[in-house]
Write an enzyme that holds these catalytic residues in place. Sequence first.
Site, short mmCIF file in Angstrom:
data_model
loop_
_atom_site.label_atom_id
_atom_site.label_comp_id
_atom_site.label_asym_id
_atom_site.label_seq_id
_atom_site.Cartn_x
_atom_site.Cartn_y
_atom_site.Cartn_z
N SER B 150 1.02 -1.54 0.11
CA SER B 150 0.39 -0.16 -0.06
C SER B 150 0.88 0.97 -0.15
O SER B 150 1.26 1.94 -0.70
CB SER B 150 -1.34 -0.01 0.86
OG SER B 150 -2.13 1.22 0.64
N ASP B 227 -9.49 -4.91 -3.70
CA ASP B 227 -9.51 -4.33 -2.93
C ASP B 227 -10.23 -3.46 -2.96
O ASP B 227 -10.51 -2.73 -3.80
CB ASP B 227 -7.90 -4.30 -3.35
CG ASP B 227 -7.31 -3.06 -2.29
OD1 ASP B 227 -8.32 -2.19 -1.93
OD2 ASP B 227 -6.51 -3.55 -2.53
N HIS B 259 -7.20 -5.99 0.63
CA HIS B 259 -6.18 -5.43 0.85
C HIS B 259 -5.23 -6.63 1.99
O HIS B 259 -4.52 -5.08 2.14
CB HIS B 259 -6.63 -3.35 1.09
CG HIS B 259 -5.37 -2.51 1.02
ND1 HIS B 259 -4.55 -2.00 -0.04
CD2 HIS B 259 -5.11 -1.37 2.06
CE1 HIS B 259 -4.44 -1.30 -0.15
NE2 HIS B 259 -4.42 -0.99 0.88
#
Lengths: 279, 279
Positions: B150, B227, B259
């Site tokens: 991320s 996600d 995610h």
Amino acid sequence: MPKKPLEQLENHHSFGGTQLKYRHDSAVLDCPMTFSLFLPDTHKFPHPPLLWWLSGLSSTDDNFTHKAGAQRTAAELGIAILIPDTSPRGEHVADDPEYDLGQGAGFYLDATEAPWSEHYQMYRYLTEELSDLIKQHFTFSGKEAISGHSMGGHGALVIGLKNPTRFSSISAFAPILSPSQVPWGIRAFTNYLGKVNQISWKNWDASELIQAVTYQVPILIHQGRQDPFLAEQLDPAYFLSKTAPDYPLTYHLVDGYDHSYYFVASFIEAHLRFHAQHF
Amino acid sequence: MPKKPLEQLENHHSFGGTQLKYRHDSAVLDCPMTFSLFLPDTHKFPHPPLLWWLSGLSSTDDNFTHKAGAQRTAAELGIAILIPDTSPRGEHVADDPEYDLGQGAGFYLDATEAPWSEHYQMYRYLTEELSDLIKQHFTFSGKEAISGHSMGGHGALVIGLKNPTRFSSISAFAPILSPSQVPWGIRAFTNYLGKVNQISWKNWDASELIQAVTYQVPILIHQGRQDPFLAEQLDPAYFLSKTAPDYPLTYHLVDGYDHSYYFVASFIEAHLRFHAQHF
């Protein structure tokens, strides 16, 4: 039979399977409870065998789910894993300020002494209520095994030895093997079962149950040699001295490892393959 | 050169290697910092290559260490993994009540704007101070790679692309690929780099840096199709449109995954094997 309501809290894709977390109202414990469940790919494995995982002192179902890395091998072998919480929970549930008694420390038994007996019925909750509940909502093969860590290793051995025709194999990481002999177990049993009633302690002590087995369920145990609780709280020597020489027990005392989930993660694959052999 | 003091906070045996955690005083960030380090068996691998792992918004070094399960494959392949924290920390360090700015959200850049510029110098901290520190205290092969999740995937791509002769490969899970185009990145860059100075944003945006490479470092990216941040915050389409057709980029958009670290854990082995090929 009408299905009891289950509230889904989490749902994550993991190694081609699904890591789930639920909340439900327990009648046996008289409080809301969470549990986690890993299911392998349901197209490849529509009827997986079920491994129960019982966690240690101060844990919830999240510790194993987050830290053990069991999903990888469970997905490969097609094993479902059920991870219950470690005690009843809530403001109305008796508790203790220390981590080794009360909430987070149910010791997988049915308490007989006040104030604990009102909610601390983890054995009946697991073997009857939660067992029925998940079989209403999910499909399994009928084969079951049981494993756990520390207090949960004690729980796995006790529940497995008390139900030798139900569980095809038992395993444990750093289990409290002789609870009647060690401070954690003596404090728990004194509170939950009563000091004057020590005969009942034998019903919840793997070192006693292993002497009275009618059917020898295979057992795998890993202990870390650098576990700071090894001698004082886990007491494998006493358990080993009470186990028949011909019992199918594999006991590994592994150098370097401690009591943490780094230890569990390092050997969880070996435990899953052990259970898969016996399903 | 005198060794700077390092305080060891944790030391766990893990898959035959060692999972370590340290605290030290950072001069660049002007605050105490923690980092974690996995070392494979030092007898088998006395000079391991080093993989940097950069974590996402609101994480510390613990999230990856506890949840990714990377130690298993790193132990097998003989790879060390360094896991820094995600920002400067402390009561005297500027912060923001939201999770996507301030502490836990350093974005791996050198801030130029007050109040952030006083402490938020994560790029210099990682590539100079922490890099020097660990090489004073531990032995590595000299080969390095970089990965992250991320915001940390953004960091891995930016640091890797800015130092193409230092890192032999780059990988990322669910990276913020086009920070100048998405809300998380625009908020961070506006605060850390200034709104009137948008030309400087290009220095910290993988979608810009990938267009100016002089040497093509191999890149592996995994994205989860489920996600929830995919379209709004990660924006792979923009990055892919800016990457030369002949760039050695492997991009996997995998069905079902979200995610979370369940996604990271499911593919970390593939990333470690990718980096091992390029060391």
